[in-house]
Design a protein around this motif. Structure first.
Motif, PDB file in Angstrom:
ATOM      1  N   CYS A 172       1.422  -7.882   3.751  1.00  0.00           N
ATOM      2  CA  CYS A 172       2.357  -7.638   2.435  1.00  0.00           C
ATOM      3  C   CYS A 172       1.732  -7.470   1.193  1.00  0.00           C
ATOM      4  O   CYS A 172       1.880  -6.728   0.220  1.00  0.00           O
ATOM      5  CB  CYS A 172       3.459  -8.598   2.449  1.00  0.00           C
ATOM      6  SG  CYS A 172       4.940  -8.372   3.778  1.00  0.00           S
ATOM      7  N   GLY A 173       0.792  -8.378   0.939  1.00  0.00           N
ATOM      8  CA  GLY A 173       0.200  -8.520  -0.225  1.00  0.00           C
ATOM      9  C   GLY A 173      -0.741  -7.333  -0.345  1.00  0.00           C
ATOM     10  O   GLY A 173      -1.061  -6.520  -1.348  1.00  0.00           O
ATOM     11  N   ALA A 174      -1.684  -6.684   0.891  1.00  0.00           N
ATOM     12  CA  ALA A 174      -2.214  -5.551   0.941  1.00  0.00           C
ATOM     13  C   ALA A 174      -1.346  -4.308   0.540  1.00  0.00           C
ATOM     14  O   ALA A 174      -1.960  -3.201  -0.311  1.00  0.00           O
ATOM     15  CB  ALA A 174      -3.106  -5.399   1.986  1.00  0.00           C
ATOM     16  N   ALA A 175       0.079  -4.512   1.045  1.00  0.00           N
ATOM     17  CA  ALA A 175       0.751  -3.191   0.968  1.00  0.00           C
ATOM     18  C   ALA A 175       1.261  -3.237  -0.448  1.00  0.00           C
ATOM     19  O   ALA A 175       1.493  -2.033  -1.186  1.00  0.00           O
ATOM     20  CB  ALA A 175       1.985  -3.740   2.085  1.00  0.00           C
ATOM     21  N   VAL A 176       1.440  -4.356  -1.233  1.00  0.00           N
ATOM     22  CA  VAL A 176       1.635  -4.359  -2.739  1.00  0.00           C
ATOM     23  C   VAL A 176       0.600  -3.562  -3.561  1.00  0.00           C
ATOM     24  O   VAL A 176       0.876  -2.775  -4.175  1.00  0.00           O
ATOM     25  CB  VAL A 176       1.947  -5.810  -3.254  1.00  0.00           C
ATOM     26  CG1 VAL A 176       2.008  -5.703  -4.826  1.00  0.00           C
ATOM     27  CG2 VAL A 176       3.257  -6.317  -2.630  1.00  0.00           C
ATOM     28  N   LEU A 177      -0.573  -4.065  -3.053  1.00  0.00           N
ATOM     29  CA  LEU A 177      -1.758  -3.191  -3.794  1.00  0.00           C
ATOM     30  C   LEU A 177      -2.008  -1.750  -3.429  1.00  0.00           C
ATOM     31  O   LEU A 177      -2.176  -0.935  -4.250  1.00  0.00           O
ATOM     32  CB  LEU A 177      -3.123  -3.986  -3.275  1.00  0.00           C
ATOM     33  CG  LEU A 177      -3.201  -5.324  -3.830  1.00  0.00           C
ATOM     34  CD1 LEU A 177      -4.498  -6.036  -3.136  1.00  0.00           C
ATOM     35  CD2 LEU A 177      -3.357  -5.642  -5.380  1.00  0.00           C
ATOM     36  N   THR A 178      -1.385  -1.475  -2.300  1.00  0.00           N
ATOM     37  CA  THR A 178      -1.407  -0.025  -1.882  1.00  0.00           C
ATOM     38  C   THR A 178      -0.369   0.621  -2.701  1.00  0.00           C
ATOM     39  O   THR A 178      -0.460   1.700  -3.306  1.00  0.00           O
ATOM     40  CB  THR A 178      -1.153  -0.059  -0.385  1.00  0.00           C
ATOM     41  OG1 THR A 178      -1.831  -0.488   0.516  1.00  0.00           O
ATOM     42  CG2 THR A 178      -0.829   1.513   0.081  1.00  0.00           C
ATOM     43  N   VAL A 179       0.778   0.169  -2.991  1.00  0.00           N
ATOM     44  CA  VAL A 179       1.800   0.804  -3.701  1.00  0.00           C
ATOM     45  C   VAL A 179       1.218   1.122  -5.267  1.00  0.00           C
ATOM     46  O   VAL A 179       1.509   1.821  -5.840  1.00  0.00           O
ATOM     47  CB  VAL A 179       2.894  -0.299  -3.736  1.00  0.00           C
ATOM     48  CG1 VAL A 179       4.017   0.156  -4.818  1.00  0.00           C
ATOM     49  CG2 VAL A 179       3.888  -0.332  -2.336  1.00  0.00           C
ATOM     50  N   LEU A 180       0.490  -0.154  -5.803  1.00  0.00           N
ATOM     51  CA  LEU A 180       0.022   0.040  -7.090  1.00  0.00           C
ATOM     52  C   LEU A 180      -0.926   1.103  -7.329  1.00  0.00           C
ATOM     53  O   LEU A 180      -1.012   2.028  -8.007  1.00  0.00           O
ATOM     54  CB  LEU A 180      -0.572  -1.324  -7.393  1.00  0.00           C
ATOM     55  CG  LEU A 180       0.247  -2.378  -7.646  1.00  0.00           C
ATOM     56  CD1 LEU A 180      -0.553  -3.841  -7.932  1.00  0.00           C
ATOM     57  CD2 LEU A 180       1.204  -2.470  -8.689  1.00  0.00           C
ATOM     58  N   SER A 181      -1.517   1.391  -6.044  1.00  0.00           N
ATOM     59  CA  SER A 181      -2.557   2.466  -5.852  1.00  0.00           C
ATOM     60  C   SER A 181      -1.918   3.983  -5.986  1.00  0.00           C
ATOM     61  O   SER A 181      -2.326   4.768  -6.579  1.00  0.00           O
ATOM     62  CB  SER A 181      -3.633   2.322  -4.975  1.00  0.00           C
ATOM     63  OG  SER A 181      -2.990   2.497  -3.539  1.00  0.00           O
ATOM     64  N   VAL A 182      -0.790   3.743  -5.267  1.00  0.00           N
ATOM     65  CA  VAL A 182      -0.118   5.059  -5.262  1.00  0.00           C
ATOM     66  C   VAL A 182       0.732   5.081  -6.613  1.00  0.00           C
ATOM     67  O   VAL A 182       0.396   6.456  -6.962  1.00  0.00           O
ATOM     68  CB  VAL A 182       1.301   4.775  -4.253  1.00  0.00           C
ATOM     69  CG1 VAL A 182       2.031   6.041  -4.134  1.00  0.00           C
ATOM     70  CG2 VAL A 182       0.436   4.889  -2.824  1.00  0.00           C
ATOM     71  N   VAL A 183       1.036   4.325  -7.291  1.00  0.00           N
ATOM     72  CA  VAL A 183       1.642   4.713  -8.659  1.00  0.00           C
ATOM     73  C   VAL A 183       0.555   5.139  -9.498  1.00  0.00           C
ATOM     74  O   VAL A 183       0.734   5.849 -10.229  1.00  0.00           O
ATOM     75  CB  VAL A 183       2.260   3.265  -9.077  1.00  0.00           C
ATOM     76  CG1 VAL A 183       2.436   3.165 -10.693  1.00  0.00           C
ATOM     77  CG2 VAL A 183       3.547   2.828  -8.361  1.00  0.00           C
ATOM     78  N   GLY A 184      -0.723   4.423  -9.320  1.00  0.00           N
ATOM     79  CA  GLY A 184      -1.628   5.089 -10.239  1.00  0.00           C
ATOM     80  C   GLY A 184      -2.050   6.491  -9.970  1.00  0.00           C
ATOM     81  O   GLY A 184      -2.381   7.164 -10.764  1.00  0.00           O
ATOM     82  N   MET A 185      -2.189   6.708  -8.698  1.00  0.00           N
ATOM     83  CA  MET A 185      -2.269   8.202  -8.224  1.00  0.00           C
ATOM     84  C   MET A 185      -1.374   8.997  -8.609  1.00  0.00           C
ATOM     85  O   MET A 185      -1.526  10.271  -9.334  1.00  0.00           O
ATOM     86  CB  MET A 185      -2.343   8.378  -6.803  1.00  0.00           C
ATOM     87  CG  MET A 185      -3.887   7.771  -6.298  1.00  0.00           C
ATOM     88  SD  MET A 185      -4.179   8.177  -4.510  1.00  0.00           S
ATOM     89  CE  MET A 185      -2.693   7.258  -3.733  1.00  0.00           C
ATOM     90  N   ASP A 186       0.061   9.040  -9.008  1.00  0.00           N
ATOM     91  CA  ASP A 186       0.897   9.706  -9.078  1.00  0.00           C
ATOM     92  C   ASP A 186       0.805   9.887 -10.562  1.00  0.00           C
ATOM     93  O   ASP A 186       0.842  10.929 -11.043  1.00  0.00           O
ATOM     94  CB  ASP A 186       2.445   9.047  -8.917  1.00  0.00           C
ATOM     95  CG  ASP A 186       2.483   9.104  -7.255  1.00  0.00           C
ATOM     96  OD1 ASP A 186       2.132   9.671  -6.698  1.00  0.00           O
ATOM     97  OD2 ASP A 186       3.511   8.340  -6.849  1.00  0.00           O
ATOM     98  N   LEU A 187       0.808   8.734 -11.514  1.00  0.00           N
ATOM     99  CA  LEU A 187       0.516   8.991 -12.671  1.00  0.00           C
ATOM    100  C   LEU A 187      -0.686   9.689 -13.324  1.00  0.00           C
ATOM    101  O   LEU A 187      -0.664  10.573 -14.292  1.00  0.00           O
ATOM    102  CB  LEU A 187       0.561   7.573 -13.465  1.00  0.00           C
ATOM    103  CG  LEU A 187       2.017   6.731 -13.285  1.00  0.00           C
ATOM    104  CD1 LEU A 187       1.855   5.438 -14.095  1.00  0.00           C
ATOM    105  CD2 LEU A 187       3.365   7.641 -14.084  1.00  0.00           C
TER     106      LEU A 187
END
Length: 326
Positions: free
Chosen positions: A177-192
């Motif tokens: 889940c910790g790795a998944a949260v970091l994955t989500v942050l990377s997706v948000v960064g990519m989108d923006l």
């Protein structure tokens, strides 16, 4: 990478299917199936075939992401129920409401995305559109909140799990889940970064996403599959041990049964458990009848050696430990 993740998820589905009969709540299995189907659609060949059936305008992307959304909701609910039922009740309504609102917003945003041709890299090709960025941000914001809370509770309550396999499994799930949260942050960064045209940042976040996404799914699959797989292996080993002691237990039963016949008691003349092919049941019934015979006539104990009595005690302890961990 897409193929590795999909295969890992289908292996998880197979592992969870092992314990189907013992679980009253099958939501974790259904969630794993939904997520597995969703991420199987990420494989280019599968996605192109599915989208072709839907008209070839990337319509397959929406059901794939909705399946992921619903699957994560049910998966998190099942994990929370196993770790902390009170927390599961407290989070169930907001998680469910959030999933419904998120799904509706995703559908609304998807309508405004201009994606006329099937693409194996949907966000890479169309992510510069504000509607596509919003579509992704809405989904992953919800997923990030859910997995963050789920991971926190898993790590907090892992030590209270009933078996070492479950304790280790929940710690691995927490790490996933910790790795998944970091994955989500990377997706948000990519989108923006994509919307604002910061291509160097987009490449940086994309490289982090590749590693984090693979790590998150592998850790989650490992953590979720560990208890049922180890439970299955342990049960096989236990049954082999019970089959090994059954001849000695049968001999002991014959000794005490013979004494009952001498005393005129016919209640134990059948071989205990022979109608059942389950070695656990056979051993349990044999132990019960031996103990009944010892209670009926304590003098029967004189026919048994110290090794026989030790075997009875050890087997009863083993059967009790099995029941406690089931």
């Amino acid at each position: 990478m897409q193929l590795i993740i999909a295969l890992a998820l289908w292996v998880l589905v197979g592992a969870l299917a092992i314990g189907t009969r013992r679980r009253t709540d099958q939501s974790i299995l259904y969630a794993a199936i939904m997520i597995a189907v969703s991420l199987t659609l990420n494989i280019d060949a599968v996605y192109f075939a599915a989208d072709g059936l839907l008209g070839g305008r990337n319509y397959a992307d929406l059901p794939a992401n909705l399946l992921l959304l619903v699957g994560v909701y049910f998966l998190s609910r099942a994990i929370l129920r196993a770790s902390s039922p009170s927390r599961a009740c407290a989070t169930d309504r907001p998680f469910r409401g959030g999933a419904i609102v998120t799904a509706c917003l995703m559908v609304m945003m998807f309508v405004f995305i201009d994606a006329p041709q099937t693409s194996g890299s949907f966000m890479q090709d169309f992510g510069n559109q504000p509607a596509a960025a919003a579509y992704s941000l809405i989904q992953f914001t919800y997923l990030g909140i859910v997995v963050a809370l789920t991971g926190t509770i898993c790590l907090r309550f892992a030590g209270r799990m009933s078996t070492p396999a479950r304790r280790l499994g929940f710690r691995i799930i927490g790490a996933g889940c910790g790795a998944a949260v970091l994955t989500v942050l990377s997706v948000v960064g990519m989108d923006l970064a994509h919307v604002f045209g910061a291509m160097s940042l987009l490449a940086l976040f994309a490289s982090a996403y590749d590693v984090l996404n693979l790590a998150a799914f592998l850790l989650l699959c490992l953590g979720l599959s560990l208890p049922p797989i180890l439970g299955w292996v342990t049960k096989r080993i236990d049954r082999r041990k019970l089959r090994g002691v059954l001849p000695d237990l049968t001999r002991i039963w014959n000794d005490v049964s013979a004494q009952h016949v001498e005393l005129g008691d016919e209640t134990h003349r059948h071989t205990p458990g022979m109608a059942s092919r389950d070695v656990d049941t056979v051993v349990h019934r044999t132990l019960v009848e031996i103990r009944d015979a010892l209670l009926f006539d304590p003098s029967v104990r004189d026919r048994l050696t110290d090794e026989d009595l030790a075997l009875l005690t050890a087997t009863e302890t083993h059967i009790g430990a099995q029941s406690a961990s089931a």
